[in-house]
Design a protein around this motif. Structure first.
Motif, short mmCIF file in Angstrom:
data_model
loop_
_atom_site.label_atom_id
_atom_site.label_comp_id
_atom_site.label_asym_id
_atom_site.label_seq_id
_atom_site.Cartn_x
_atom_site.Cartn_y
_atom_site.Cartn_z
N THR A 149 0.83 -1.20 0.00
CA THR A 149 0.00 0.00 0.00
C THR A 149 0.87 1.26 0.00
N GLY A 150 1.97 1.23 0.75
CA GLY A 150 2.88 2.37 0.75
C GLY A 150 3.50 2.60 -0.63
N ILE A 151 3.83 1.51 -1.33
CA ILE A 151 4.38 1.65 -2.68
C ILE A 151 3.36 2.27 -3.62
N VAL A 152 2.10 1.80 -3.52
CA VAL A 152 1.05 2.37 -4.37
C VAL A 152 0.84 3.85 -4.06
N VAL A 153 0.95 4.22 -2.79
CA VAL A 153 0.81 5.64 -2.42
C VAL A 153 1.90 6.48 -3.07
N THR A 154 3.13 5.97 -3.11
CA THR A 154 4.21 6.73 -3.76
C THR A 154 3.98 6.87 -5.25
N TRP A 155 3.25 5.93 -5.86
CA TRP A 155 2.97 6.03 -7.29
C TRP A 155 1.88 7.04 -7.61
#
Length: 217
Positions: A149-155
């Motif tokens: 979820t954190g990776i998707v937020v950075t995207w």
């Protein structure tokens, strides 16, 4: 009060019953080693996973969040921090499943008093290790969910642009200091839009003694 009288079985145990008893005894004796071997595999995988994630966070973390607003930075910190905390807790559970958490000595009489036999004691240890390993697996799943979820937020998180926070210019001139957003600087005059004023402040360029960029007026 009548005492309990054990009843004699109607028939002797069959060959199948004896084979099942021996198979269960062998399985119980090997269960602790099997669970701890699985915990060791999970421990090694978790250690490599945590090392990889923390290295990536240290190297790319600041570059990844530098363009985000404070709210998105907070959300990303909670997600990644929560994921790392869950992974570390899962690693601790895997270590506890592999090595146990009771280093103090145990006497034979204490084992007999609590479990009845050494075989039952090993089964209890295997069951406790299996529970810890299961908790470690749940925590790994939670860590993966938070980190992904954190990776998707950075995207997808919107980047903070310069329009969100205007750049103010502070000018010192004979009429006193003036501060505002720069509108124009032509015709020998500087025009600033000061907060709370409808008309712009006009300052002759020849009378400017000092000029600096500030975050707010």
């Amino acid at each position: 009060m009548t005492g309990y009288r054990p009843r004699r079985p109607t028939s002797a145990p069959s060959a199948f019953d004896l084979a099942e008893r021996d198979a269960f005894r062998a399985m119980s004796a090997e269960s602790l080693d099997a669970v701890r071997a699985g915990a060791e595999t999970w421990r090694n995988g978790l250690t490599a996973f945590i090392t990889l994630v923390t290295t990536g966070v240290v190297i790319k973390g600041r570059d990844t969040t530098s363009a985000l607003s404070d709210g998105w930075k907070t959300a990303l910190t909670l997600l990644i921090g929560g994921g790392l905390l869950a992974a570390l807790t899962g690693l601790w559970q895997a270590l506890a499943a592999q090595a146990g958490t009771r280093p103090r000595a145990t006497t034979l009489s204490a084992v007999h008093e609590r479990h009845g036999s050494i075989a039952a004691y090993k089964v209890a240890l295997a069951a406790a290790a299996a529970r810890r390993l299961r908790r470690a697996q749940y925590l790994v799943a939670l860590a993966l969910a938070l980190l992904l979820t954190g990776i998707v937020v950075t995207w997808w998180a919107p980047a903070e642009t310069g329009k969100d926070k205007p750049v103010y210019l502070k000018v010192t001139h004979p009429g006193g200091p003036s501060c505002g957003v720069l509108l124009s600087a032509d015709g020998g005059k500087l025009r600033l839009q000061s907060p709370g004023r409808h008309d712009p402040v006009v300052v002759p360029l020849s009378g400017i003694a000092n000029m600096s960029v500030v975050k707010s007026c």
